[in-house]
Design an enzyme around this catalytic site. Sequence first.
Site, PDB file in Angstrom:
ATOM      1  N   LYS A   1      -9.976  -4.520  12.483  1.00 47.11           N
ATOM      2  CA  LYS A   1      -8.256  -4.284  12.769  1.00 47.11           C
ATOM      3  C   LYS A   1      -8.381  -4.778  14.603  1.00 47.11           C
ATOM      4  CE  LYS A   1      -6.932  -0.717   9.855  1.00 47.11           C
ATOM      5  NZ  LYS A   1      -5.525  -1.312   9.179  1.00 47.11           N
TER       6      LYS A   1
ATOM      7  N   ASP B   1       2.146  -2.010  -4.345  1.00 46.81           N
ATOM      8  CA  ASP B   1       0.810  -1.262  -4.427  1.00 46.81           C
ATOM      9  C   ASP B   1       0.040  -2.194  -5.814  1.00 46.81           C
ATOM     10  OD1 ASP B   1      -1.264   0.377  -4.441  1.00 46.81           O
ATOM     11  OD2 ASP B   1      -0.359   1.092  -3.068  1.00 46.81           O
ATOM     12  N   ILE B   2      -1.107  -1.695  -5.443  1.00 45.65           N
ATOM     13  CA  ILE B   2      -1.832  -2.292  -6.701  1.00 45.65           C
ATOM     14  C   ILE B   2      -2.480  -0.894  -7.246  1.00 45.65           C
ATOM     15  CG2 ILE B   2      -2.746  -4.328  -5.776  1.00 45.65           C
ATOM     16  CD1 ILE B   2      -5.530  -2.526  -5.925  1.00 45.65           C
TER      17      ILE B   2
ATOM     18  N   LEU C   1       1.675   3.641  -2.294  1.00 49.86           N
ATOM     19  CA  LEU C   1       1.298   4.684  -2.746  1.00 49.86           C
ATOM     20  C   LEU C   1       0.055   5.352  -2.411  1.00 49.86           C
ATOM     21  CD1 LEU C   1       1.225   3.887  -6.676  1.00 49.86           C
ATOM     22  CD2 LEU C   1       3.114   4.644  -5.157  1.00 49.86           C
TER      23      LEU C   1
ATOM     24  N   TYR D   1     -14.539  -1.939   9.316  1.00 49.62           N
ATOM     25  CA  TYR D   1     -13.084  -1.404   9.516  1.00 49.62           C
ATOM     26  C   TYR D   1     -12.611  -2.135  11.151  1.00 49.62           C
ATOM     27  CZ  TYR D   1      -9.339   1.869   9.614  1.00 49.62           C
ATOM     28  OH  TYR D   1      -8.233   2.697  10.031  1.00 49.62           O
TER      29      TYR D   1
ATOM     30  N   GLN E   1      -1.772   7.151   2.128  1.00 49.19           N
ATOM     31  CA  GLN E   1      -1.288   8.305   2.714  1.00 49.19           C
ATOM     32  C   GLN E   1      -0.303   7.785   3.515  1.00 49.19           C
ATOM     33  OE1 GLN E   1      -3.877   9.312   5.765  1.00 49.19           O
ATOM     34  NE2 GLN E   1      -3.258  11.715   5.922  1.00 49.19           N
TER      35      GLN E   1
ATOM     36  N   ASP F   1      -0.639  -7.641  -4.938  1.00 52.92           N
ATOM     37  CA  ASP F   1      -2.111  -8.267  -4.803  1.00 52.92           C
ATOM     38  C   ASP F   1      -2.040  -8.543  -3.082  1.00 52.92           C
ATOM     39  OD1 ASP F   1      -4.488  -7.921  -3.981  1.00 52.92           O
ATOM     40  OD2 ASP F   1      -5.345  -8.227  -6.735  1.00 52.92           O
TER      41      ASP F   1
ATOM     42  N   GLY G   1       1.288  -1.412   0.345  1.00 51.19           N
ATOM     43  CA  GLY G   1      -0.031  -0.056   0.156  1.00 51.19           C
ATOM     44  C   GLY G   1       0.821   1.004  -0.116  1.00 51.19           C
TER      45      GLY G   1
ATOM     46  N   ILE H   1      -4.755  10.660  10.759  1.00 48.14           N
ATOM     47  CA  ILE H   1      -3.889  11.143  10.367  1.00 48.14           C
ATOM     48  C   ILE H   1      -3.354  12.526   9.486  1.00 48.14           C
ATOM     49  CG2 ILE H   1      -1.070  11.028   9.310  1.00 48.14           C
ATOM     50  CD1 ILE H   1      -1.382   8.035  10.344  1.00 48.14           C
TER      51      ILE H   1
END
Length: 317
Positions: A145, A34-35, A10, A141, A12, A52, A8, A171
């Site tokens: 987590k 990243d994908i 790319l 989510y 934030q 992926d 991931g 963030i």
Amino acid sequence: MRRILVTGALGQIGSELVPALRERYGADQVIASDIRMPAQTGSSDGPFEYVDCTVKRTIDEVLRRYDVGTIYHLASLLSATAEEKPHAAWDINMGGLYRVLEVARESRSAVFFPSSIGAFGPNTPKDRTPQDTLQRPTTMYGVTKVAGELLCDYYHRRFGLDTRGLRYPGIISYVAPPGGGTTDYAVEIFYEAIRNRRYTCFLGPDTCLDMMYMPDAVKAAIDLMTADPRQLLHRNAFNVTAVNFTPEQLAAEIRKHIPEFTIEYEVDPVRQAIADSWPNSLDDGAAREQWGWQPEYDLESLTQDMLANLRKKLRVG
Ligand code: AKB
């Protein structure tokens, strides 16, 4: 040294974690993945691979080719998107983590897993939420987590894997935008303040949430991954926080720099309900005691830095 893989990359956090890791360890030592394919930004200054995380073979292949010893596993859907697409969120957030842990087990790699304030729920103590407390989140989510935190603990206990993680608050950053989060307002507000001098906020004026500026978020991840493991009583899911404010308070801080800035509210019931189910503030004492966590930016300094950097980025004087 065995290399580092960031999934991931790319997103934030990845967009700023990758350059920080490359600065510290050397560009060739850090594989961004990243994908999506990278534009010409920091992430393309070293190796980039398509990974992926829901397809084990793609992670496996990169791990072997580069002799990866540490994975920062950032690929995940954020809270609002996960609520819109709960099935995809389960596949990506849980399925991705499970596959990453499995390849890490086979290759004896360390794993960093970012959990979130979203791992708490409406019956968690709201103020100064303790490190160890009730976790019954009501969002997909949050479910992924909490389950992720437990799975990382399990792989450490059962297989001796070096898993470590943080519970991030919202963030704030200017390099890459967040996408699909509940705390995204705290980034959007800066763009709109500079461009239009006004912002319509999707959370109510008194919604109090913990936040952190990106340099602190990057520092927290690297400090935790380089901490002496003998000092880590918790390992995974350390509460970390830096600042705490409502949209009204953030708007007031921005107004110190842009006096004509105005904020109005059009509350999105879905994101408001998510925010209302999260803590008002976290107690991050365990992180401070066990590996010396200490944020550098407060509301005043992050606002000043965000506005200065965004003005440069948007070419607004
Ligand atoms: C989100 O809003 O979904 C994230 C988070 C707090 O985990 N920024």
